[in-house]
Design a protein around this motif. Structure first.
Motif, PDB file in Angstrom:
ATOM      1  N   GLU A  55     -17.887  26.664 -62.396  1.00 41.15           N
ATOM      2  CA  GLU A  55     -19.420  26.771 -62.428  1.00 41.15           C
ATOM      3  C   GLU A  55     -19.745  27.960 -62.768  1.00 41.15           C
ATOM      4  O   GLU A  55     -19.233  28.958 -62.973  1.00 41.15           O
ATOM      5  CB  GLU A  55     -19.783  26.509 -61.116  1.00 41.15           C
ATOM      6  CG  GLU A  55     -19.491  27.568 -60.015  1.00 41.15           C
ATOM      7  CD  GLU A  55     -19.727  27.323 -58.666  1.00 41.15           C
ATOM      8  OE1 GLU A  55     -20.206  28.455 -57.903  1.00 41.15           O
ATOM      9  OE2 GLU A  55     -19.844  26.142 -58.114  1.00 41.15           O
ATOM     10  N   TYR A  85     -16.956  19.338 -64.532  1.00 44.85           N
ATOM     11  CA  TYR A  85     -15.860  18.499 -63.906  1.00 44.85           C
ATOM     12  C   TYR A  85     -15.038  17.756 -64.936  1.00 44.85           C
ATOM     13  O   TYR A  85     -15.327  17.662 -66.055  1.00 44.85           O
ATOM     14  CB  TYR A  85     -16.776  17.432 -63.098  1.00 44.85           C
ATOM     15  CG  TYR A  85     -17.871  17.959 -62.177  1.00 44.85           C
ATOM     16  CD1 TYR A  85     -17.471  18.157 -60.766  1.00 44.85           C
ATOM     17  CD2 TYR A  85     -18.977  18.230 -62.416  1.00 44.85           C
ATOM     18  CE1 TYR A  85     -18.069  18.531 -60.005  1.00 44.85           C
ATOM     19  CE2 TYR A  85     -19.730  18.861 -61.371  1.00 44.85           C
ATOM     20  CZ  TYR A  85     -19.487  19.028 -60.231  1.00 44.85           C
ATOM     21  OH  TYR A  85     -20.129  19.573 -59.311  1.00 44.85           O
ATOM     22  N   TYR A  86     -13.975  17.247 -64.359  1.00 44.72           N
ATOM     23  CA  TYR A  86     -13.233  16.438 -65.352  1.00 44.72           C
ATOM     24  C   TYR A  86     -12.652  15.091 -64.303  1.00 44.72           C
ATOM     25  O   TYR A  86     -12.619  15.043 -63.174  1.00 44.72           O
ATOM     26  CB  TYR A  86     -11.983  17.230 -65.846  1.00 44.72           C
ATOM     27  CG  TYR A  86     -10.883  17.503 -64.778  1.00 44.72           C
ATOM     28  CD1 TYR A  86      -9.723  16.816 -64.391  1.00 44.72           C
ATOM     29  CD2 TYR A  86     -11.146  18.882 -64.068  1.00 44.72           C
ATOM     30  CE1 TYR A  86      -8.727  17.145 -63.406  1.00 44.72           C
ATOM     31  CE2 TYR A  86     -10.279  19.134 -62.845  1.00 44.72           C
ATOM     32  CZ  TYR A  86      -9.203  18.346 -62.647  1.00 44.72           C
ATOM     33  OH  TYR A  86      -8.450  18.678 -61.658  1.00 44.72           O
ATOM     34  N   TRP A  87     -12.322  14.090 -65.338  1.00 41.96           N
ATOM     35  CA  TRP A  87     -11.836  12.779 -64.624  1.00 41.96           C
ATOM     36  C   TRP A  87     -10.425  13.048 -64.065  1.00 41.96           C
ATOM     37  O   TRP A  87      -9.544  13.641 -64.969  1.00 41.96           O
ATOM     38  CB  TRP A  87     -11.933  11.790 -65.731  1.00 41.96           C
ATOM     39  CG  TRP A  87     -11.512  10.268 -65.143  1.00 41.96           C
ATOM     40  CD1 TRP A  87     -10.423   9.662 -65.359  1.00 41.96           C
ATOM     41  CD2 TRP A  87     -12.406   9.643 -64.245  1.00 41.96           C
ATOM     42  NE1 TRP A  87     -10.277   8.621 -64.989  1.00 41.96           N
ATOM     43  CE2 TRP A  87     -11.658   8.353 -64.126  1.00 41.96           C
ATOM     44  CE3 TRP A  87     -13.617   9.671 -64.058  1.00 41.96           C
ATOM     45  CZ2 TRP A  87     -12.144   7.311 -63.367  1.00 41.96           C
ATOM     46  CZ3 TRP A  87     -14.061   8.556 -63.191  1.00 41.96           C
ATOM     47  CH2 TRP A  87     -13.379   7.539 -62.818  1.00 41.96           C
ATOM     48  N   PHE A 101     -22.451  14.453 -58.523  1.00 46.23           N
ATOM     49  CA  PHE A 101     -21.361  14.934 -58.413  1.00 46.23           C
ATOM     50  C   PHE A 101     -21.537  15.986 -56.924  1.00 46.23           C
ATOM     51  O   PHE A 101     -21.374  15.544 -55.858  1.00 46.23           O
ATOM     52  CB  PHE A 101     -21.120  15.869 -59.639  1.00 46.23           C
ATOM     53  CG  PHE A 101     -21.065  15.275 -60.850  1.00 46.23           C
ATOM     54  CD1 PHE A 101     -19.698  14.795 -60.991  1.00 46.23           C
ATOM     55  CD2 PHE A 101     -21.869  14.869 -61.268  1.00 46.23           C
ATOM     56  CE1 PHE A 101     -19.292  13.903 -62.291  1.00 46.23           C
ATOM     57  CE2 PHE A 101     -21.751  13.975 -62.581  1.00 46.23           C
ATOM     58  CZ  PHE A 101     -20.393  13.521 -62.720  1.00 46.23           C
ATOM     59  N   ARG A 102     -21.464  17.376 -56.986  1.00 44.65           N
ATOM     60  CA  ARG A 102     -21.632  17.992 -55.901  1.00 44.65           C
ATOM     61  C   ARG A 102     -23.082  18.348 -55.504  1.00 44.65           C
ATOM     62  O   ARG A 102     -23.624  18.528 -54.266  1.00 44.65           O
ATOM     63  CB  ARG A 102     -21.060  19.352 -55.972  1.00 44.65           C
ATOM     64  CG  ARG A 102     -19.492  19.529 -55.878  1.00 44.65           C
ATOM     65  CD  ARG A 102     -18.993  20.797 -55.826  1.00 44.65           C
ATOM     66  NE  ARG A 102     -19.408  21.731 -57.159  1.00 44.65           N
ATOM     67  CZ  ARG A 102     -19.415  23.041 -56.982  1.00 44.65           C
ATOM     68  NH1 ARG A 102     -18.895  23.682 -56.035  1.00 44.65           N
ATOM     69  NH2 ARG A 102     -20.034  23.605 -58.114  1.00 44.65           N
ATOM     70  N   SER A 120     -22.265  23.298 -64.041  1.00 45.53           N
ATOM     71  CA  SER A 120     -20.724  23.178 -63.352  1.00 45.53           C
ATOM     72  C   SER A 120     -20.084  22.202 -64.213  1.00 45.53           C
ATOM     73  O   SER A 120     -20.601  21.467 -64.897  1.00 45.53           O
ATOM     74  CB  SER A 120     -20.929  22.590 -61.971  1.00 45.53           C
ATOM     75  OG  SER A 120     -21.476  23.414 -61.043  1.00 45.53           O
ATOM     76  N   PHE A 128     -14.081  12.076 -60.142  1.00 44.46           N
ATOM     77  CA  PHE A 128     -14.208  13.439 -60.634  1.00 44.46           C
ATOM     78  C   PHE A 128     -13.659  14.641 -60.023  1.00 44.46           C
ATOM     79  O   PHE A 128     -13.941  14.593 -58.553  1.00 44.46           O
ATOM     80  CB  PHE A 128     -15.567  13.696 -61.019  1.00 44.46           C
ATOM     81  CG  PHE A 128     -16.182  12.789 -62.225  1.00 44.46           C
ATOM     82  CD1 PHE A 128     -15.772  13.307 -63.488  1.00 44.46           C
ATOM     83  CD2 PHE A 128     -16.587  11.381 -61.887  1.00 44.46           C
ATOM     84  CE1 PHE A 128     -16.240  12.277 -64.521  1.00 44.46           C
ATOM     85  CE2 PHE A 128     -17.044  10.862 -62.941  1.00 44.46           C
ATOM     86  CZ  PHE A 128     -16.957  11.240 -64.333  1.00 44.46           C
ATOM     87  N   ARG A 129     -12.910  15.515 -60.604  1.00 43.80           N
ATOM     88  CA  ARG A 129     -12.709  16.776 -59.717  1.00 43.80           C
ATOM     89  C   ARG A 129     -13.552  18.009 -60.475  1.00 43.80           C
ATOM     90  O   ARG A 129     -13.595  18.071 -61.729  1.00 43.80           O
ATOM     91  CB  ARG A 129     -11.141  16.962 -59.909  1.00 43.80           C
ATOM     92  CG  ARG A 129     -10.339  16.306 -59.181  1.00 43.80           C
ATOM     93  CD  ARG A 129      -9.060  16.940 -58.696  1.00 43.80           C
ATOM     94  NE  ARG A 129      -8.487  16.374 -57.642  1.00 43.80           N
ATOM     95  CZ  ARG A 129      -7.097  16.460 -57.528  1.00 43.80           C
ATOM     96  NH1 ARG A 129      -6.409  17.026 -58.253  1.00 43.80           N
ATOM     97  NH2 ARG A 129      -6.484  15.422 -56.713  1.00 43.80           N
ATOM     98  N   TYR A 130     -13.907  18.827 -59.619  1.00 46.20           N
ATOM     99  CA  TYR A 130     -14.646  20.083 -59.974  1.00 46.20           C
ATOM    100  C   TYR A 130     -13.658  20.855 -60.600  1.00 46.20           C
ATOM    101  O   TYR A 130     -12.251  21.140 -60.007  1.00 46.20           O
ATOM    102  CB  TYR A 130     -15.161  20.670 -58.710  1.00 46.20           C
ATOM    103  CG  TYR A 130     -15.468  21.928 -58.914  1.00 46.20           C
ATOM    104  CD1 TYR A 130     -16.800  22.677 -59.362  1.00 46.20           C
ATOM    105  CD2 TYR A 130     -14.790  22.987 -58.269  1.00 46.20           C
ATOM    106  CE1 TYR A 130     -17.065  23.772 -59.315  1.00 46.20           C
ATOM    107  CE2 TYR A 130     -14.969  24.325 -58.479  1.00 46.20           C
ATOM    108  CZ  TYR A 130     -16.520  24.822 -59.060  1.00 46.20           C
ATOM    109  OH  TYR A 130     -16.765  25.972 -59.150  1.00 46.20           O
TER     110      TYR A 130
END
Length: 186
Positions: A147, A135-137, A102-103, A133, A142-144
């Motif tokens: 956190e 995230y969502y689809w 992810f990040r 953190s 995925f988008r942050y």
């Protein structure tokens, strides 16, 4: 109606759920490097799978299979945990998203049901700290979302009733916190 995800239970390498929406329970088991779906064996030795879980990322009512794998990628040569998501149909795997990360690198991933979809809750490893953190689809990736604050270390976290229960450490102090989505910064 989707069942609650298995993420709040002790991690298991066997899942018995209807993944493709045909009202037939699919038996999915991770046995070493072999993923067995309804008696069909998939050799995943090249991926070095560590654990499996289920989620409904896009809210379509069909479950995805999450596989944590430990491998390098073309752009990230270090061998680390990677998040892979698949759809299942007729005991076959169909790639939904196979990411490098992810990040940040991660230690654990769990899923949290929210607004008819599962959010991805990630225990991320930073250079000198750790955080949770979410995230969502969105479409095909995925988008942050948000956190937590950073901790020196996070020993464990569990999710129950939209609350994240976290045990961590800040300095010499052991911390136990209950976090809801409103406690996270965006």
């Amino acid at each position: 109606m989707l069942p609650l995800c298995a993420c709040n239970e002790k991690r298991s390498n066997k899942i018995s759920l209807d993944f493709d929406g045909d009202d037939v329970v699919d038996e999915v088991m991770l046995d070493g490097s072999k993923l067995i779906i309804n008696y069909k064996v998939h050799d995943l030795a090249h991926l070095d799978p560590k654990w499996i879980d289920s989620c409904d990322l896009d809210g379509d009512g069909r479950l995805e299979l999450f596989i944590a794998v430990k491998k390098s990628t073309p752009f990230h040569r270090d061998i680390k945990l990677r998040p892979f998501f698949f759809n299942i149909k007729d005991a076959k795997l169909y790639k939904k998203w196979t990411g490098s990360k992810f990040r940040e690198d991660f230690k654990d991933i769990k899923f949290m049901r929210y607004n008819n979809r599962d959010l991805v809750v990630v225990h991320e490893l930073l250079e000198d700290s750790e955080r949770i953190s979410i995230y969502y689809w969105f479409g095909f990736g995925f988008r942050y979302l948000c956190e937590s604050k950073s901790y020196d270390s996070i020993k464990s976290f569990e999710i129950k009733d939209d609350i994240i229960y976290l045990i961590g450490k800040k300095g010499n102090k052991k911390i136990r916190e209950h976090l809801s989505l409103t406690d996270f910064k965006q």
